[in-house]
Design a protein around this motif. Structure first.
Motif, PDB file in Angstrom:
ATOM      1  N   ASP A 130       0.853  -1.194   0.000  1.00 45.85           N
ATOM      2  CA  ASP A 130       0.000   0.000   0.000  1.00 45.85           C
ATOM      3  C   ASP A 130       0.889   1.245   0.000  1.00 45.85           C
ATOM      4  N   GLU A 131       1.292   1.646  -1.186  1.00 55.12           N
ATOM      5  CA  GLU A 131       2.216   2.766  -1.333  1.00 55.12           C
ATOM      6  C   GLU A 131       1.613   4.085  -0.859  1.00 55.12           C
ATOM      7  N   GLY A 132       0.309   4.266  -1.049  1.00 56.28           N
ATOM      8  CA  GLY A 132      -0.346   5.507  -0.624  1.00 56.28           C
ATOM      9  C   GLY A 132      -0.235   5.717   0.876  1.00 56.28           C
ATOM     10  N   THR A 133      -0.595   4.694   1.645  1.00 61.14           N
ATOM     11  CA  THR A 133      -0.501   4.789   3.102  1.00 61.14           C
ATOM     12  C   THR A 133       0.960   4.863   3.530  1.00 61.14           C
ATOM     13  N   ASN A 134       1.810   4.077   2.886  1.00 61.28           N
ATOM     14  CA  ASN A 134       3.224   4.049   3.229  1.00 61.28           C
ATOM     15  C   ASN A 134       3.868   5.419   3.029  1.00 61.28           C
ATOM     16  N   SER A 135       3.580   6.042   1.929  1.00 61.23           N
ATOM     17  CA  SER A 135       4.131   7.368   1.638  1.00 61.23           C
ATOM     18  C   SER A 135       3.647   8.402   2.653  1.00 61.23           C
ATOM     19  N   MET A 136       2.370   8.342   2.984  1.00 60.94           N
ATOM     20  CA  MET A 136       1.804   9.260   3.967  1.00 60.94           C
ATOM     21  C   MET A 136       2.511   9.106   5.309  1.00 60.94           C
ATOM     22  N   MET A 137       2.678   7.871   5.750  1.00 67.06           N
ATOM     23  CA  MET A 137       3.323   7.626   7.045  1.00 67.06           C
ATOM     24  C   MET A 137       4.775   8.091   7.021  1.00 67.06           C
ATOM     25  N   SER A 138       5.457   7.839   5.926  1.00 68.69           N
ATOM     26  CA  SER A 138       6.848   8.266   5.800  1.00 68.69           C
ATOM     27  C   SER A 138       6.963   9.785   5.920  1.00 68.69           C
ATOM     28  N   ASP A 139       6.057  10.499   5.247  1.00 64.86           N
ATOM     29  CA  ASP A 139       6.054  11.971   5.323  1.00 64.86           C
ATOM     30  C   ASP A 139       5.749  12.457   6.738  1.00 64.86           C
ATOM     31  N   PHE A 140       4.738  11.854   7.368  1.00 61.99           N
ATOM     32  CA  PHE A 140       4.378  12.245   8.740  1.00 61.99           C
ATOM     33  C   PHE A 140       5.566  12.034   9.678  1.00 61.99           C
ATOM     34  N   ILE A 141       6.195  10.863   9.577  1.00 62.98           N
ATOM     35  CA  ILE A 141       7.303  10.517  10.467  1.00 62.98           C
ATOM     36  C   ILE A 141       8.450  11.505  10.300  1.00 62.98           C
ATOM     37  N   THR A 142       8.799  11.815   9.072  1.00 65.54           N
ATOM     38  CA  THR A 142       9.902  12.746   8.821  1.00 65.54           C
ATOM     39  C   THR A 142       9.632  14.102   9.462  1.00 65.54           C
ATOM     40  N   GLU A 143       8.439  14.629   9.278  1.00 62.93           N
ATOM     41  CA  GLU A 143       8.082  15.934   9.853  1.00 62.93           C
ATOM     42  C   GLU A 143       8.066  15.895  11.374  1.00 62.93           C
ATOM     43  N   GLN A 144       7.486  14.851  11.928  1.00 65.82           N
ATOM     44  CA  GLN A 144       7.324  14.769  13.378  1.00 65.82           C
ATOM     45  C   GLN A 144       8.643  14.521  14.094  1.00 65.82           C
ATOM     46  N   GLU A 145       9.537  13.766  13.475  1.00 68.68           N
ATOM     47  CA  GLU A 145      10.858  13.591  14.067  1.00 68.68           C
ATOM     48  C   GLU A 145      11.570  14.936  14.186  1.00 68.68           C
ATOM     49  N   LYS A 146      11.439  15.760  13.161  1.00 71.32           N
ATOM     50  CA  LYS A 146      12.067  17.085  13.187  1.00 71.32           C
ATOM     51  C   LYS A 146      11.438  17.955  14.275  1.00 71.32           C
ATOM     52  N   THR A 147      10.132  17.891  14.407  1.00 84.46           N
ATOM     53  CA  THR A 147       9.452  18.672  15.441  1.00 84.46           C
ATOM     54  C   THR A 147       9.891  18.221  16.831  1.00 84.46           C
ATOM     55  N   VAL A 148      10.010  16.919  17.048  1.00 84.59           N
ATOM     56  CA  VAL A 148      10.473  16.414  18.344  1.00 84.59           C
ATOM     57  C   VAL A 148      11.880  16.927  18.617  1.00 84.59           C
ATOM     58  N   TRP A 149      12.749  16.836  17.630  1.00 90.36           N
ATOM     59  CA  TRP A 149      14.118  17.345  17.794  1.00 90.36           C
ATOM     60  C   TRP A 149      14.109  18.822  18.177  1.00 90.36           C
ATOM     61  N   MET A 150      13.309  19.629  17.474  1.00 90.35           N
ATOM     62  CA  MET A 150      13.264  21.067  17.749  1.00 90.35           C
ATOM     63  C   MET A 150      12.702  21.359  19.143  1.00 90.35           C
ATOM     64  N   MET A 151      11.671  20.641  19.532  1.00 90.60           N
ATOM     65  CA  MET A 151      11.082  20.845  20.849  1.00 90.60           C
ATOM     66  C   MET A 151      12.059  20.436  21.955  1.00 90.60           C
ATOM     67  N   LYS A 152      12.755  19.326  21.733  1.00 88.28           N
ATOM     68  CA  LYS A 152      13.762  18.889  22.696  1.00 88.28           C
ATOM     69  C   LYS A 152      14.895  19.930  22.769  1.00 88.28           C
ATOM     70  N   ALA A 153      15.301  20.453  21.631  1.00 84.44           N
ATOM     71  CA  ALA A 153      16.352  21.483  21.617  1.00 84.44           C
ATOM     72  C   ALA A 153      15.881  22.726  22.369  1.00 84.44           C
ATOM     73  N   TRP A 154      14.605  23.084  22.224  1.00 82.92           N
ATOM     74  CA  TRP A 154      14.040  24.234  22.932  1.00 82.92           C
ATOM     75  C   TRP A 154      14.145  24.017  24.451  1.00 82.92           C
ATOM     76  N   LEU A 155      13.935  22.777  24.878  1.00 79.02           N
ATOM     77  CA  LEU A 155      14.037  22.426  26.285  1.00 79.02           C
ATOM     78  C   LEU A 155      15.498  22.311  26.752  1.00 79.02           C
ATOM     79  N   GLY A 156      16.440  22.336  25.797  1.00 78.59           N
ATOM     80  CA  GLY A 156      17.849  22.161  26.130  1.00 78.59           C
ATOM     81  C   GLY A 156      18.235  20.712  26.276  1.00 78.59           C
ATOM     82  N   GLU A 157      17.445  19.823  25.649  1.00 78.28           N
ATOM     83  CA  GLU A 157      17.671  18.380  25.751  1.00 78.28           C
ATOM     84  C   GLU A 157      18.070  17.817  24.394  1.00 78.28           C
ATOM     85  N   LYS A 158      18.725  16.675  24.434  1.00 80.72           N
ATOM     86  CA  LYS A 158      19.037  15.930  23.215  1.00 80.72           C
ATOM     87  C   LYS A 158      17.947  14.888  22.974  1.00 80.72           C
ATOM     88  N   ILE A 159      17.894  14.424  21.746  1.00 83.18           N
ATOM     89  CA  ILE A 159      16.973  13.340  21.402  1.00 83.18           C
ATOM     90  C   ILE A 159      17.390  12.141  22.173  1.00 83.18           C
TER      91      ILE A 159
END
Length: 159
Positions: A130-159
Motif C-alpha cells: 500500500d504505497e499511498g498509506t506508506n508514503s503518507m506515514m513516511s512523510d508524517f514521520i519525517t516531519e514529526q521527528e524534526k518537530t520532536v528534535w526542535m522541541m527537545k532542543a528548545w528544552l535544552g535536551e538531546k533526542i
C-alpha cells in the motif's frame, strides 16, 4: 487472496483501516491538546509558543483530514465521535496546562505516541504493498521527528 479495486489484499487493507482509525483518534486528541495549550499558554514565552502551537494545530488538522480520507480510500469508515477518540487514544490528554515547558513536553509526548503508531502502519502498509498509506506515514514521520528534535532542543535536551 481477495483483492479490492485498488489491487490491495482485502484482509491487509481492513487491518490498515483499523490502524489508521487508531491513528486518527490519537491525532484528534493531539489536535485538541494543541488547541488547549495555544489558548492557555502564559508567561514570557507566550508570543513564540502561541504562534508555534497554532502552526502545529493547523498542521495536525490537515493530517486528521488526510488520515480520514485515507481510511475512506481504503474502503473504511473514519472514526468521528469524541467517544471513539477517547476510547482509542494513547496520546496523553493535556488539561489546564499553562506553563511553557509542560506545554512543550506535552507536544513531545504526544508526538512520541503518534510516531509509534505511524511506524507500525508504515511496516504494515509496506508489507501490504500500500504505497499511498506508506508514503503518507513516511512523510508524517519525517516531519514529526524534526518537530520532536526542535522541541527537545528548545528544552535544552538531546533526542
Amino acid at each position: 487472496m481477495s483483492l479490492n479495486s485498488l489491487g490491495l489484499n482485502t484482509q491487509k487493507t481492513n487491518e490498515l483501516v483499523i490502524d489508521l482509525n487508531n491513528l486518527l483518534a490519537n491525532f484528534q486528541v493531539y489536535y485538541q491538546n494543541l488547541r488547549g495549550i495555544h489558548w492557555n499558554i502564559r508567561g514570557k514565552r507566550f508570543f513564540d509558543l502561541h504562534a508555534k502551537f497554532e502552526e502545529l494545530y493547523n498542521d495536525a488538522q490537515v493530517k486528521v483530514d488526510e488520515v480520514a480520507e485515507r481510511v475512506l480510500t481504503l474502503g473504511g469508515t473514519p472514526l468521528h465521535t469524541f467517544e471513539d477518540y477517547v476510547n482509542a487514544a494513547k496520546v496523553p490528554v493535556g488539561k489546564d496546562i499553562h506553563e511553557d515547558e509542560k506545554s512543550v513536553k506535552l507536544v513531545i509526548n504526544s508526538l512520541t505516541e503518534l510516531l509509534k503508531i505511524e511506524r507500525v502502519i508504515l511496516d504494515k502498509s509496506d508489507e501490504a504493498g500500500d504505497e499511498g498509506t506508506n508514503s503518507m506515514m513516511s512523510d508524517f514521520i519525517t516531519e514529526q521527528e524534526k518537530t520532536v528534535w526542535m522541541m527537545k532542543a528548545w528544552l535544552g535536551e538531546k533526542i
